[in-house]
Design a protein around this motif. Structure first.
Motif, mmCIF file in Angstrom:
data_model
loop_
_atom_site.group_PDB
_atom_site.id
_atom_site.type_symbol
_atom_site.label_atom_id
_atom_site.label_comp_id
_atom_site.label_asym_id
_atom_site.label_seq_id
_atom_site.Cartn_x
_atom_site.Cartn_y
_atom_site.Cartn_z
ATOM 1 N N ILE A 314 -8.552 -3.959 3.047
ATOM 2 C CA ILE A 314 -8.501 -4.359 4.106
ATOM 3 C C ILE A 314 -8.819 -4.421 5.560
ATOM 4 N N ALA A 315 -8.922 -4.670 5.929
ATOM 5 C CA ALA A 315 -8.370 -4.794 7.337
ATOM 6 C C ALA A 315 -8.010 -5.782 7.951
ATOM 7 N N SER A 316 -9.171 -6.930 7.513
ATOM 8 C CA SER A 316 -8.958 -8.803 7.653
ATOM 9 C C SER A 316 -8.623 -9.108 6.707
ATOM 10 N N PHE A 317 -8.264 -10.401 6.596
ATOM 11 C CA PHE A 317 -8.570 -11.200 5.549
ATOM 12 C C PHE A 317 -10.060 -11.800 4.898
ATOM 13 N N GLN A 318 -10.773 -10.776 4.644
ATOM 14 C CA GLN A 318 -12.001 -11.383 4.590
ATOM 15 C C GLN A 318 -12.224 -9.608 3.255
ATOM 16 N N SER A 319 -13.407 -9.765 2.324
ATOM 17 C CA SER A 319 -14.173 -8.535 1.867
ATOM 18 C C SER A 319 -14.990 -9.126 2.775
ATOM 19 N N ALA A 320 -15.767 -7.291 1.844
ATOM 20 C CA ALA A 320 -17.199 -6.626 2.555
ATOM 21 C C ALA A 320 -18.282 -7.436 2.256
ATOM 22 N N LEU A 321 -17.922 -8.525 1.863
ATOM 23 C CA LEU A 321 -19.162 -9.738 1.350
ATOM 24 C C LEU A 321 -19.057 -10.960 2.999
ATOM 25 N N SER A 322 -18.075 -10.803 3.581
ATOM 26 C CA SER A 322 -18.004 -11.901 4.142
ATOM 27 C C SER A 322 -18.919 -11.472 5.199
ATOM 28 N N PHE A 323 -19.263 -12.402 5.560
ATOM 29 C CA PHE A 323 -19.979 -12.788 7.306
ATOM 30 C C PHE A 323 -19.415 -12.403 8.236
ATOM 31 N N GLY A 324 -18.874 -11.522 9.468
ATOM 32 C CA GLY A 324 -17.314 -11.232 9.979
ATOM 33 C C GLY A 324 -16.785 -10.478 9.887
ATOM 34 N N ASP A 325 -17.687 -9.954 8.895
ATOM 35 C CA ASP A 325 -16.499 -8.628 8.374
ATOM 36 C C ASP A 325 -16.493 -7.946 9.203
ATOM 37 N N ASP A 326 -16.274 -6.875 9.594
ATOM 38 C CA ASP A 326 -15.983 -5.331 10.613
ATOM 39 C C ASP A 326 -15.305 -4.146 10.446
ATOM 40 N N PRO A 327 -16.675 -3.282 9.687
ATOM 41 C CA PRO A 327 -17.049 -2.474 8.894
ATOM 42 C C PRO A 327 -15.671 -0.820 10.067
ATOM 43 N N ASP A 328 -16.100 -1.497 11.551
ATOM 44 C CA ASP A 328 -15.453 -0.750 12.303
ATOM 45 C C ASP A 328 -13.967 -0.915 12.352
ATOM 46 N N LEU A 329 -13.403 -1.824 11.939
ATOM 47 C CA LEU A 329 -11.694 -2.687 12.005
ATOM 48 C C LEU A 329 -11.231 -1.996 11.029
ATOM 49 N N LYS A 330 -10.099 -0.982 11.468
ATOM 50 C CA LYS A 330 -9.254 -0.392 10.286
ATOM 51 C C LYS A 330 -8.174 -0.679 9.713
ATOM 52 N N PRO A 331 -8.009 -0.612 8.603
ATOM 53 C CA PRO A 331 -6.209 -0.731 8.313
ATOM 54 C C PRO A 331 -5.127 -0.265 9.234
ATOM 55 N N LEU A 332 -4.043 -0.797 9.443
ATOM 56 C CA LEU A 332 -3.167 0.730 9.845
ATOM 57 C C LEU A 332 -3.080 1.450 8.776
ATOM 58 N N PRO A 333 -2.335 2.518 9.628
ATOM 59 C CA PRO A 333 -2.614 3.869 8.496
ATOM 60 C C PRO A 333 -0.838 3.816 7.425
#
Length: 510
Positions: A314-333
């Motif tokens: 995850i890149a933010s504190f939410q899963s892909a099920l969450s409204f507000g998840d941004d698939p374009d936000l990538k985790p720090l490498p």
């Protein structure tokens, strides 16, 4: 538009539930099911806790005005329909008729008003649930089967919140006659199972409610056993003394899969794990240090090797099920050399010490924390892992800001909406935000709440996630699948992503 959408949703779900009730068994089956859960919440009052373990049990004792099923679809519960009025600042609920609480008193509009007056009053102020419902200004009784919720501002997540936890409807007469302390250990609701007995940290016994409005349960008895050690719970599952185990640890999956009587069920879940940073003290006051520590950890390898692939990064504190998840936000490498450079630029000398605080009893998280400590060692940071008993960790160490540099955060995300996570974790003054005081972030969080334009609100939530990632307030780790170990004699069980399992349609084969 809002009115028609909610009426359509409610109507379609009502049809489905009505069909379910019509096909349910008219009489009780003779069957007992035993469920193992790791944590005893300690109180069965809906307003006293936020724990997923409460929801797993409470969903079988209580009902809310709305109901979210195992497929995460929202529909009627104790309310059969609703209208969103006055630009979202008033919601009128039509209540289900002919429903009684387990003690025999009637469910009606007065019970709904009592429930929310109590939640938003002095008693609710003692617990953590009230913060979820502060958009409710008042509840007005229109007639015996109709109530109006007057809101301070539109709350786009309220209808989902009404499906669980603090919003579960409680019996006024029973509470007034017996008091809050008694209710904590002798709960009464309108749900499919009725309270029988409770032995703290041992077990909770329930029996079927033959008059349940959704149809009599197929089980005659339902027992919950509180087994903190996962190895013990698995052993009880193998011995046949437990039929279902929630939160099966990754390391125990092969054991369950190797038993011909058992099987593993896994589904994408909303629960996320991470390490949050103490932004007040020590080296983690520096955002670049926080980014360095995150970049030092190979989260993808942790998922594949320690978690057996039963999670997603995850890149933010939410899963892909969450409204507000941004698939374009990538985790720090994962970039240990880059991490070393950032630490050097921040003046952090090799050998600097940090403490990672975690909740004891979760063997998987302990392994993950130890792996993180090893990764940090590679970039010159000496990390120690300190476990705390869960109640101490949750009620004292985190809320009182007594943590080390990094501390475990796991979040059920049960509303499937980032607001309910982000507001409680990052808004100034909230219980789960012991260190943050960011007026810019506060304003962003407050701005999205009254938004009625769904697309605009989603963009705002995604912007909030991006801002938090830029500030590196946490090391996001993974969204963990919901994993169950189950005896094959259990029939009709559907794994729920949020662990809130309603068991009235489950049966035990002979």
């Amino acid at each position: 538009m809002l009115k028609s959408v909610f009426k359509t949703t409610a109507a379609s779900a009502l049809v489905a539930l009505a069909g379910l009730a019509a096909t349910a068994s008219p009489s009780l089956a003779d069957g007992k099911m035993t469920v193992a859960i790791a944590l005893d919440p300690g109180s069965w009052d809906p307003i006293d806790t936020f724990l997923v373990a409460w929801g797993a049990v409470g969903s079988n004792i209580f009902d809310g005005l709305t109901y979210r099923d195992e497929n995460a679809k929202l529909g009627p519960g104790l309310a059969t329909s609703w209208d969103v009025l006055d630009d979202g600042k008033r919601i009128r609920f039509s209540l289900r008729e002919g429903v009684t609480f387990h003690d025999g008193e009637p469910f009606n509009a007065d019970a709904v008003k009592y429930t929310f007056d109590r939640l938003l009053g002095d008693e609710g102020a003692k617990g953590p649930q009230r913060a979820n419902y502060t958009s409710i200004e008042s509840v007005e009784v229109i007639d015996e089967n109709t109530v109006d919720f007057h809101l301070t501002a539109p709350d786009p997540v309220l209808l989902t919140k009404l499906a669980g936890y603090g919003a579960m409807i409680v019996p006024p007469k029973y509470l007034e006659e017996n008091g809050d302390e008694y209710f904590n250990t002798h709960p009464v609701g309108t749900g499919p199972f009725k309270f029988v007995s409770y032995n703290p940290k041992v077990d909770l016994d329930l029996e079927a409610n033959p008059d349940y409005w959704g149809g009599a349960p197929k089980l005659s008895e339902l027992q919950y056993r509180f087994i903190a050690e996962s190895a013990t719970a698995v052993a009880e599952l193998q011995a046949g003394r437990v039929d279902l185990m929630e939160d099966l640890p990754i390391s125990m999956i092969p054991v369950v899969e190797g038993d011909s009587k058992l099987e593993v069920l896994s589904t994408t879940g909303p629960t996320v794990y991470g390490l949050r940073y103490n932004t007040r003290d020590g080296i983690t006051k520096d955002a670049n240090v926080r980014k360095a520590l995150t970049m030092a950890v190979d989260r993808a390898t942790i998922i594949s090797s320690l978690l057996g692939g039963e999670a997603s990064e995850i890149a933010s504190f939410q899963s892909a099920l969450s409204f507000g998840d941004d698939p374009d936000l990538k985790p720090l490498p994962y970039d240990p050399e880059g991490a070393k450079k950032l630490l050097e630029e921040a003046g952090v000398a090799p050998g600097a010490e940090v403490q990672i605080d975690i909740r004891a009893g979760n063997s998987t998280m302990n392994e993950v924390a130890q792996a993180i400590a090893a990764y940090l060692q590679v970039v010159g940071i000496k990390a120690t892992v300190k476990p705390y008993e869960s109640s101490v960790f949750l009620n004292d160490i985190v809320p009182q800001g007594k943590t080390g540099a990094m501390f475990q955060q796991s979040w059920g995300g049960w509303t499937l909406d980032y607001d309910n996570t982000a507001y409680l974790l990052y808004h100034t003054g909230e219980k789960w935000n012991p260190y943050g005081n960011d007026t810019t972030l506060d304003a962003m969080l407050e701005e999205q709440r009254p938004m009625t334009d769904v697309a605009e609100r989603e963009k705002k939530l995604q912007a909030i996630a991006g801002y938090i990632a830029d500030q590196a307030l946490e090391m996001p780790l993974y969204a963990l699948n919901s994993i169950y170990g189950i005896n094959k004699r259990v029939e009709g069980f559907v794994p729920a992503p949020d662990n809130r399992i309603k068991l009235n349609n489950v049966s035990i084969a002979e």
